[in-house]
Every structure is written in C-alpha cells, then in structure tokens.
Design a protein around this motif. Structure first.
Motif, PDB file in Angstrom:
ATOM      1  N   ALA A 102       0.827  -1.210   0.000  1.00  0.00           N
ATOM      2  CA  ALA A 102       0.000   0.000   0.000  1.00  0.00           C
ATOM      3  C   ALA A 102       0.864   1.263   0.000  1.00  0.00           C
ATOM      4  O   ALA A 102       0.570   2.226   0.701  1.00  0.00           O
ATOM      5  CB  ALA A 102      -0.947   0.006   1.181  1.00  0.00           C
ATOM      6  N   GLY A 103       1.954   1.226  -0.790  1.00  0.00           N
ATOM      7  CA  GLY A 103       2.808   2.404  -0.908  1.00  0.00           C
ATOM      8  C   GLY A 103       3.851   2.564   0.185  1.00  0.00           C
ATOM      9  O   GLY A 103       4.623   3.528   0.182  1.00  0.00           O
ATOM     10  N   THR A 104       3.891   1.632   1.126  1.00  0.00           N
ATOM     11  CA  THR A 104       4.854   1.699   2.223  1.00  0.00           C
ATOM     12  C   THR A 104       5.946   0.653   2.014  1.00  0.00           C
ATOM     13  O   THR A 104       5.649  -0.532   1.839  1.00  0.00           O
ATOM     14  CB  THR A 104       4.157   1.443   3.584  1.00  0.00           C
ATOM     15  OG1 THR A 104       3.169   2.449   3.788  1.00  0.00           O
ATOM     16  CG2 THR A 104       5.174   1.493   4.725  1.00  0.00           C
ATOM     17  N   ALA A 105       7.204   1.090   2.024  1.00  0.00           N
ATOM     18  CA  ALA A 105       8.323   0.169   1.850  1.00  0.00           C
ATOM     19  C   ALA A 105       8.551  -0.624   3.138  1.00  0.00           C
ATOM     20  O   ALA A 105       8.566  -0.064   4.231  1.00  0.00           O
ATOM     21  CB  ALA A 105       9.586   0.951   1.493  1.00  0.00           C
ATOM     22  N   LEU A 106       8.691  -1.931   2.993  1.00  0.00           N
ATOM     23  CA  LEU A 106       8.948  -2.811   4.132  1.00  0.00           C
ATOM     24  C   LEU A 106      10.270  -3.537   3.892  1.00  0.00           C
ATOM     25  O   LEU A 106      10.404  -4.283   2.920  1.00  0.00           O
ATOM     26  CB  LEU A 106       7.819  -3.829   4.294  1.00  0.00           C
ATOM     27  CG  LEU A 106       6.405  -3.264   4.473  1.00  0.00           C
ATOM     28  CD1 LEU A 106       5.372  -4.392   4.462  1.00  0.00           C
ATOM     29  CD2 LEU A 106       6.323  -2.486   5.776  1.00  0.00           C
ATOM     30  N   ALA A 107      11.237  -3.294   4.757  1.00  0.00           N
ATOM     31  CA  ALA A 107      12.559  -3.876   4.585  1.00  0.00           C
ATOM     32  C   ALA A 107      12.625  -5.283   5.154  1.00  0.00           C
ATOM     33  O   ALA A 107      12.006  -5.584   6.186  1.00  0.00           O
ATOM     34  CB  ALA A 107      13.601  -2.998   5.273  1.00  0.00           C
ATOM     35  N   ALA A 108      13.365  -6.151   4.497  1.00  0.00           N
ATOM     36  CA  ALA A 108      13.564  -7.511   4.992  1.00  0.00           C
ATOM     37  C   ALA A 108      14.159  -7.451   6.397  1.00  0.00           C
ATOM     38  O   ALA A 108      15.044  -6.645   6.679  1.00  0.00           O
ATOM     39  CB  ALA A 108      14.500  -8.269   4.056  1.00  0.00           C
ATOM     40  N   GLY A 109      13.641  -8.303   7.266  1.00  0.00           N
ATOM     41  CA  GLY A 109      14.136  -8.339   8.637  1.00  0.00           C
ATOM     42  C   GLY A 109      13.341  -7.486   9.601  1.00  0.00           C
ATOM     43  O   GLY A 109      13.507  -7.592  10.821  1.00  0.00           O
ATOM     44  N   SER A 110      12.458  -6.641   9.088  1.00  0.00           N
ATOM     45  CA  SER A 110      11.647  -5.797   9.968  1.00  0.00           C
ATOM     46  C   SER A 110      10.372  -6.531  10.378  1.00  0.00           C
ATOM     47  O   SER A 110       9.987  -7.526   9.779  1.00  0.00           O
ATOM     48  CB  SER A 110      11.301  -4.478   9.276  1.00  0.00           C
ATOM     49  OG  SER A 110      10.565  -4.697   8.085  1.00  0.00           O
ATOM     50  N   LEU A 111       9.753  -6.035  11.435  1.00  0.00           N
ATOM     51  CA  LEU A 111       8.501  -6.608  11.906  1.00  0.00           C
ATOM     52  C   LEU A 111       7.338  -5.723  11.478  1.00  0.00           C
ATOM     53  O   LEU A 111       7.443  -4.505  11.506  1.00  0.00           O
ATOM     54  CB  LEU A 111       8.505  -6.727  13.435  1.00  0.00           C
ATOM     55  CG  LEU A 111       9.327  -7.843  14.056  1.00  0.00           C
ATOM     56  CD1 LEU A 111       9.289  -7.727  15.576  1.00  0.00           C
ATOM     57  CD2 LEU A 111       8.825  -9.213  13.625  1.00  0.00           C
TER      58      LEU A 111
END
Length: 204
Positions: A102-111
C-alpha cells in the motif's frame, strides 16, 4: 523445562521437546516460546473469547434472544463475536524480503503488525460491519489466523466456548449487563497481550 530436556516425560512438554529435537531445532528459548504460546492460546485467549461472546450478546439483546431460542446458533454467535470483539487485536509478522505494501516500503528483517481488529471492520469484506449479525458466513474472520498460521486449538476452543455459553444461558435466564458498572474493553487486559475485559459485570 530443563528437567524435560534431560529426561523426556510422557506428557505434552516431553512431546514438545521431542518434536523440536526431531527437527534439529531444539533450544531452551524455542521450547519456552512454544510452551508459553500454548498456554496463552489455550487458556487466556479462550477466556477472552468467552467474555467477548457473552458481552457481544449482552450488548445485542436481539441476537441474545435468537441464541436463547435456537441454541444451535451458539457457534454463529462465537464466530461473529470473534469478528466484532476479537481478543487478538493483531499479529506480528517478520518481513522475509524487501517489499512494498500500500505504498509503504517494508525492509527484509523488519517486523510488521497486522491489525486484525481493523480488518474485521473492512466494509469491502463485511457488509454493515459495525452491526453484530448472526447470519454472516460461518468462520468469516481472522481470529484463528489463516493458512499455515491457523490456530491448531481452534476446534477445541469452539467446543469449550460453545459448551460454556450454553451452560451459562441455561443457568442464568435473566443474565444482563449491570447498568451501574460500565463495560470496558482494552488492550492488555488481565496483563496479557489480548484485547478484552478485566471483568464482565452482569446481573442475573
């Protein structure tokens, strides 16, 4: 826990230790996490599921009257309560690869925190979402999870709450909320990571 790791007992804890060892994944931390999760899911969540069902019915007298008249609607009441007043407000999940939602970047390893409570009031999925209804499709909620994360104890929880609800309504035909004690729901009820009540003030 340490005793079970040295000498496997013929009990649930021993089975858990053996299962982790069979997968070559045993560690005291992993087993402790599994056991605590089972205790929370099998006890505290069921308590909150029961209080959510009872309070939902008490807050919706027409639905309560329907369940009293047709005890077979108890399961529908439980499912709708799990949507309408779910004890599990949300779930944490680990992001395994960089992605965008939804337009929000989510980095690998984050919760990320998936808010089940909000999803249950999505009008695109649940028509008239604010209304407590017994005629919704059975099990149409995320309260027990979904797919590989579906709660292994869901069938037992349904049996327990159905039996308890039926017995309660049979024993207390005049059950109603105490008008002098406001009903309060909040996150962290009873000191657990659950959405629910500290107590359910009723009159009989």
């Amino acid at each position: 826990m340490r005793q079970e790791s040295r000498e496997r007992g013929d009990n649930m804890l021993g089975e858990i230790v053996r299962a982790f060892e069979a997968d070559d994944a045993y560690s005291l931390e992993a087993v402790t996490t599994a056991v605590v999760s089972l205790l929370l899911g099998g006890f505290e969540t069921t308590i909150q599921m029961m209080s959510a069902t009872v309070s939902s019915l008490l807050l919706n007298p027409d639905a309560l009257a329907q369940v009293r008249a047709e005890p077979g609607l108890a399961e529908a009441a439980i499912d709708e309560s799990f949507r309408w007043a779910n004890p599990t407000a949300g779930l944490y999940r680990l992001v395994v690869r960089d992605t965008e939602l939804a337009g929000t970047a989510l980095a690998a390893g984050s919760l990320v925190y998936l808010c089940i409570a909000a999803a249950h009031f999505d009008e695109q999925v649940y028509s008239d979402a604010e209304t407590f209804r017994l005629d919704r499709r059975g099990g149409a909620h995320l309260g027990f999870g979904i797919g590989p994360h579906y709660c292994v104890g869901a069938p037992l929880a349904r049996i327990e709450v159905t039996a308890a609800l039926t017995a309660l309504l049979d024993a207390c035909p005049g059950l109603r909320l105490d008008p002098d004690t406001p009903l309060s729901f909040h996150y962290g009820a009873r000191g657990f990571v659950q959405h629910g009540t500290e107590a359910l003030p009723v009159l009989t």
